[in-house]
Each structure stands twice: as C-alpha cells, then as structure tokens.
Design an enzyme around this catalytic site. Structure first.
Site, mmCIF file in Angstrom:
data_model
loop_
_atom_site.group_PDB
_atom_site.id
_atom_site.type_symbol
_atom_site.label_atom_id
_atom_site.label_comp_id
_atom_site.label_asym_id
_atom_site.label_seq_id
_atom_site.Cartn_x
_atom_site.Cartn_y
_atom_site.Cartn_z
ATOM 1 N N ASP A 1 0.865 -1.172 0.000
ATOM 2 C CA ASP A 1 0.000 0.000 0.000
ATOM 3 C C ASP A 1 0.905 1.227 0.000
ATOM 4 O O ASP A 1 1.864 1.287 0.769
ATOM 5 C CB ASP A 1 -0.852 -0.016 1.281
ATOM 6 N N ASP B 1 -3.006 4.726 -2.217
ATOM 7 C CA ASP B 1 -4.020 5.298 -1.339
ATOM 8 C C ASP B 1 -4.400 6.704 -1.797
ATOM 9 O O ASP B 1 -3.526 7.539 -2.063
ATOM 10 C CB ASP B 1 -3.423 5.357 0.080
ATOM 11 N N GLU C 1 -6.538 4.473 -6.030
ATOM 12 C CA GLU C 1 -7.840 4.657 -5.412
ATOM 13 C C GLU C 1 -8.305 6.056 -5.785
ATOM 14 O O GLU C 1 -7.655 7.043 -5.455
ATOM 15 C CB GLU C 1 -7.641 4.535 -3.900
ATOM 16 N N HIS D 1 -11.011 -3.115 3.014
ATOM 17 C CA HIS D 1 -10.957 -2.863 4.457
ATOM 18 C C HIS D 1 -11.733 -1.610 4.865
ATOM 19 O O HIS D 1 -11.816 -1.298 6.041
ATOM 20 C CB HIS D 1 -9.495 -2.717 4.884
ATOM 21 N N ASP D 2 -12.254 -0.859 3.892
ATOM 22 C CA ASP D 2 -13.025 0.360 4.197
ATOM 23 C C ASP D 2 -14.527 0.149 4.029
ATOM 24 O O ASP D 2 -15.298 1.097 4.182
ATOM 25 C CB ASP D 2 -12.628 1.499 3.243
HETATM 26 O O1 TEU Z 1 -9.254 5.612 2.079
HETATM 27 C C1 TEU Z 1 -9.572 6.774 1.372
HETATM 28 C C2 TEU Z 1 -10.995 7.082 1.329
HETATM 29 O O2 TEU Z 1 -11.465 7.601 0.366
HETATM 30 C C3 TEU Z 1 -11.784 6.911 2.573
HETATM 31 O O3 TEU Z 1 -12.307 8.147 2.850
HETATM 32 C C4 TEU Z 1 -12.902 5.971 2.451
HETATM 33 O O4 TEU Z 1 -13.861 6.488 1.594
HETATM 34 C C5 TEU Z 1 -13.462 5.802 3.816
HETATM 35 O O5 TEU Z 1 -12.535 5.000 4.508
HETATM 36 C C6 TEU Z 1 -14.806 5.156 3.870
HETATM 37 O O6 TEU Z 1 -15.266 5.158 5.207
HETATM 38 C C7 TEU Z 1 -7.906 5.332 2.243
HETATM 39 C C8 TEU Z 1 -7.729 4.054 3.016
HETATM 40 O O7 TEU Z 1 -8.258 2.986 2.278
HETATM 41 C C9 TEU Z 1 -8.356 4.194 4.362
HETATM 42 O O8 TEU Z 1 -8.303 3.009 5.103
HETATM 43 C C10 TEU Z 1 -7.629 5.293 5.082
HETATM 44 O O9 TEU Z 1 -8.270 5.549 6.292
HETATM 45 C C11 TEU Z 1 -7.567 6.576 4.256
HETATM 46 O O10 TEU Z 1 -7.211 6.353 2.898
HETATM 47 C C12 TEU Z 1 -6.525 7.489 4.825
HETATM 48 O O11 TEU Z 1 -5.248 6.990 4.544
#
Ligand code: TEU
Ligand code: CA
Length: 580
Positions: free
Chosen positions: A101, A207, A266, A343-344
């Site tokens: 990542d 990310d 992303e 994971h989000d």
């Molecule tokens: O997520 C980016 C992102 O767009 C987040 O706002 C996502 O939409 C949100 O987690 C939904 O609840 C990335 C990573 O995947 C995330 O785990 C991190 O917290 C974030 O960046 C900050 O690095």
C-alpha cells in the site's frame, strides 16, 4: 491470432490482506507477516496471482497503518524487514506478485519529517506540510477555513509550538504532505517507492491518489450541511490542478526504471471522464483504478454523508454502478478493477445480497459469480471467499475501533444531545456500513477465536466463526470457498470474455434479477458469449433471455445449484457459454 500478452496486472486475480486481522503467528493477538506467509499455499490454491498487503509500515496505528511514521521499516507488531523480504521472495517463488500500500498523501504526525516541521517556521522541513495562520474573528482563533476532515471535524489542527494550523484531510494524526515542494516529492519517491521496488515488490495499491494537489488558495467551502461548522470541501482537494503532472513525473522519474510496475489507484469521488485521464495507457500515470460507485451506493460518497444516512439501494442502481465500472474502459486503452469489498467497506453479503443464514452461502456464491465475470482486475478481500458477514447486531459501540465510525457516532451524540433514538440510528448505520465490519479477524477454523490467534485477539472475533470458517469449507465441495476456486478457474479459462469482454445488461430495470452477457469480437471468440443469470431475491424469478441467445447452443459453465431449472431459485447464479 491471439492478442499481444497483456500486462500481468490485468489477467491476475488479486487478494487483499489487512494484516492486523488476517492471521496471527506468535499468539500476541495481532495478525502478522509470518501469519500471511503461512497461508500463501492457501492463496495459491484459491487461484490468487497477486497479493495486496495493506500497510505494514511502522505506524502509531491511529488509522490502522494508514498513518505511517517510517516508510522504510515494518511495524514491530507485524514483524521485521526480514519477514517482509521473506514474503517477497516466497510470493515470487510461488509465482505470485506482491503489491504494497502506498500512502503518500499524508504521513503520521510521528514521522520524523513532521516532528521537525512542526518545531517552528524556519526549520529545514518547515514547508513539508501544509501550514497556515489562524483566522482571527473577534479576537478568537479559528482554523484557516471551514474544511471538514473526511473523518469529521475540522481539517485543521493547531500546533502551539509553531503557532499555526496544519491540514489533515483524515485524522489529526495524519498531516497532509506538501506535494508542491520538489524536495518533498523526491523524498517520497526515494523513501516510499524506490526503497520497496529495490527490494522486489511488484507495485502498489495507491491510497487516495487524487488528493495530493489542493486548491492552494484554501478558500472556504460552500455550506451544504446547515448548522455545522465544518463543510465538505472535496471540490477543493479532489483531482486538484497538479495531480496529472505529479503522477506522470512519478512514472517517468521513478517507476520506469523498474519495468511494468502496477499502480492500482484509489480514486474516490471521480466521474468516468475524469477517471480516464488517470488510466488511459498513453497518459502513463496509473495502471488501473478502484471506482467507488458500487460501494458508495445509497449514500453520497465523500460529501459529508453520515453513516446512518446511507440507505438500501435498489437493484437497478446497483446495475448502473456495475455498468459504469464495466463501460469505463470499453473501447479505450484504459484498465479498471472489479471488487465489492475492501478494508473500508462493509461485507458484500450484507451490503448487496443477504446475510440470512438460510441463503448466506448461496448468495456468497452468487456474488462470486458476478465478480468472476466482470471486466477488470479482480480483487477479493480477506474472508470474502468464505462469505464472512458484518458484525452481529448484538454488538454495541464498545466493539468499534475505527476512528471514522467513532467520530460519526460522537458527532450524532453531540449534535442531538445524546437522544437515545438518534444513538440507535447512528448505531444502525455503523452496523450497516462501518469499516470495522470488514476488520474482524478471519475465521480459519472452528477452534477458539476461529483459529486466528492462540492469544487474545486484538479485535473481537465474529460470533459466527463456528459456522463460517476456512477449515470446514475446505472439506465441503459445495462451499463458497470451493465455488470461488472453480469460478476463478473459469474466469481464467475464458479470460477473453470474462476478463476482457464487453459487458451488456439485458434487464436493467428488473428489481430482482440481473442478466448480463460478456462478448469479445476478437481472438476466436466472435461467435461466443458468456451469459450470466443472477437472482437477488428470496422468491423464484423467471429467466430473462437476451433475444440473440434464445434457442442457441448453451453450455453451463458454473452454477450455485446442482441442476438449474426453468426458473431462478432464490439467490441462484449460473453462467452459460453460448454459441451464437
Ligand atoms: O481511504 C480513502 C478514502 O477515500 C476513505 O475516505 C474511504 O472512503 C473511507 O474510509 C470510507 O469510510 C484510504 C484508506 O483505504 C483508508 O483506510 C484510510 O483511512 C484513508 O485512505 C486514509 O489513509
Ligand atoms: Ca502476531
């Protein structure tokens, strides 16, 4: 005549590992790299070609590894640099690639760069982060503007030592780097990128890679959340003016030295036309992207939407979002990804199908069928292959670890003076879409803690591990796990159609079933089509036959029922190879 060999990251099937909850090897209750290494044969057998490992870097874990305090080291809770080198080597020995990542929009506030930057306005790294003076109103100190952090609250944090605010689009412990400075970009390229490519990793999941460039005049955002102090400001920091320049620079100055490096970006909050500017092959920026329309269904992604404000979408909206992702690259040089979980996100069974024990396994196979037939690089998230589900309804706020959900809950509590009905709503929303849903430990078997650890798990293991686990599914030929294996095989065998074909929906407005085809007018597949029928219903549904498939020779490739009949049984899925 077959096409020139496509890039490895197009045909491969990827599997995402979120290390803290994947597999613990030493009984401290936290998943780790040796745990992951021990499961490589399992991933290989599943049909995985690419492993994406979520952040394992040194980190205070305020955002579970997405707050990095040292790009060039592994967090002790996950292992050592030597473990990571071993992982790279073992993946390669087994014919798999490894993506790390790449979190370079921000660092941890404990990173040495930030510790220096915050000291005063004149140190060597004084401008490495985004510092602004306070706005004084009636003699009172306020943040420089009204931007809302993506995780709620102000996007600015005051530092007494320096007498200024710094910008953080995520939690306060994640200060945003100042990409405008050449030396900052060079330091990132050197420490976060080259360091790992030199050690042999094959690419990165990148990310939030459309947030680096901000509107540097930092204007106030328009008020859309009435009565709130901080407003969503995406228009001022998503897809900013210098994004493309920097991504090209990164490719030319750094990545090109290492061959075909995969950069899976992303891109939240970005429409189709804008996405293409990042991924068309000739722009040489990203390899492919995660498009978020599907996982954002029912809510307004990134625009200040609260967890409890996400509602259940209907099936046509789902088809539309899938269709957008499928059509994004059609007839272009660009490439995309197919995924329903990470994971989000909440678990796909709850979010897009059903977690009803009666249909859970069948529905998991139905969603596997959908994903297995979609164009783009397929990404599976840990536990998805066995049909893991959201946290149980009986769990309360005390089980929640993620600052995103905790902030959302406390925001509702504060705004509505602790009114119990509001809190209930907030909790219902968290159960529906919280990131923690995907972060409970993976169930490896039916022993205590699901075989995740021999110690005390850092996060509560889901109550259903005795019913949903890898070991039991290994033994059962009709389990979701074994279905996934078969589906991935079929996807590879018919890659010209499944991975590369053109997608068409035939029953767009039907609210209970989803019928689509994949075709590819080249490579010997001119007269073949994949025809997929999916039920999204507890009731029996009639089949919707595309006119050109009627009466044609059809070979059943896979189904989640033994003998598909005249109608679709609840949550049924089937894929036919049609000879036109
Ligand atoms: O997520 C980016 C992102 O767009 C987040 O706002 C996502 O939409 C949100 O987690 C939904 O609840 C990335 C990573 O995947 C995330 O785990 C991190 O917290 C974030 O960046 C900050 O690095
Ligand atoms: Ca451990």
């Amino acid at each position: 005549m077959s096409a020139p060999t496509p890039n490895w990251w197009k045909t491969g099937t990827a599997y995402q590992v979120w290390p803290a909850s994947y597999k613990d090897s030493n009984g401290d209750g936290i998943g780790d790299i040796q745990g992951l290494i021990s499961t490589l044969p399992y991933l290989k057998k599943l049909g995985i070609d690419i492993v994406w490992l979520s952040p394992m870097y040194k980190s205070p874990q305020k955002d579970f590894g997405y707050d990095i305090s040292d790009y060039q080291d592994v967090d002790p809770q996950f292992g050592t640099l030597a473990d990571l080198d071993e992982l790279i080597k073992k993946c390669h020995d087994m014919g798999m690639k490894l993506l790390l990542d790449l979190v370079i929009n921000h660092t941890s506030d404990q990173h040495k760069w930030f510790l220096e930057s915050k000291k005063d306005k004149t140190n060597e790294k004084a401008d490495w982060y985004i510092w602004r003076d306070a706005k004084m109103v009636d003699g009172k100190r306020h943040p420089p503007n009204n931007w809302r952090s993506i995780f709620g609250g102000s996007a600015w944090e005051w530092v007494e030592e320096r007498g200024q605010y710094y910008l953080h689009l995520f939690v306060p412990e994640q200060p945003d780097l100042n990409w405008e400075l050449d030396e900052v970009r060079q330091a990132i390229y050197r420490e976060a990128i080259s360091f790992w490519l030199d050690r042999g990793v094959d690419g990165f999941r990148v990310d939030t890679c459309n947030l680096y460039s901000k509107n540097t005049s930092y204007p106030d955002a328009p008020i859309v959340l009435m009565g709130e102090e901080y407003q969503p400001a995406e228009a001022h920091f998503v897809n900013g003016p210098r994004m493309h320049e920097w991504l090209k620079e990164q490719r030319e100055q750094v990545l090109d030295k290492y061959g075909d490096v995969a950069m899976v970006g992303e891109l939240p909050g970005t429409d189709a036309a804008e996405v293409l500017k990042y991924v068309a092959a000739e722009v040489r920026e990203l390899s492919c992207v995660f498009d978020f329309d599907v996982v954002s269904l029912g809510g307004r992604h990134g625009a200040g939407v609260k967890k409890h404000q996400v509602h259940k979408h209907d099936l046509p909206s789902f088809k539309q979002a899938i269709g957008k992702q499928q059509d994004l690259t059609r007839g272009t040089t660009a490439w995309s990804t197919a995924f329903l979980e990470n994971h989000d996100q909440a678990r796909s069974l709850n979010r897009f199908a059903t977690a009803d024990p009666k249909y859970r396994e069948k529905a998991a196979k139905m969603l596997a069928t959908l994903l297995g037939c979609l164009t783009g690089t397929l990404f599976i998230y840990q536990g998805q292959e066995i049909g893991m589900v959201n946290m149980p309804d009986s769990w309360g706020i005390e089980e929640i670890k993620d600052p995103d959900s905790l902030n959302a809950y406390h925001d509702v509590m504060h705004r509505h003076d602790g009114e119990p009905l509001w809190l209930e709503k907030a909790m219902a929303g968290i159960r529906r879409v919280a990131r923690d849903n995907a972060r409970t430990p993976v169930h490896w078997d039916s022993s205590k803690h699901g075989g995740f650890t021999t110690g005390e798990p850092w996060m509560r293991v889901h109550d259903l591990y005795p019913e949903i686990n890898v070991a039991d599914q290994e033994k059962n030929p009709s389990s979701p796990l074994n279905y996934w294996r078969k589906m991935i095989e079929i996807r590879q065998k018919y890659a010209e159609l499944a991975v590369f074909g053109d997608f068409e929906t035939w029953d767009f407005l039907e609210p209970d079933s989803f019928t689509f085809t994949k075709e590819n007018k080249s490579n010997g597949y001119e007269k073949k089509k994949l025809l997929t029928f999916l039920s999204f219903s507890d009731e029996v549904q009639p089949l919707h036959f595309p006119p050109d498939c009627k009466g044609k020779e059809m070979e059943l490739l896979i189904s989640n029922v033994d003998e598909p009949g005249k109608h679709l049984t609840p949550w049924e899925a089937r894929v036919y190879l049609v000879s036109l």
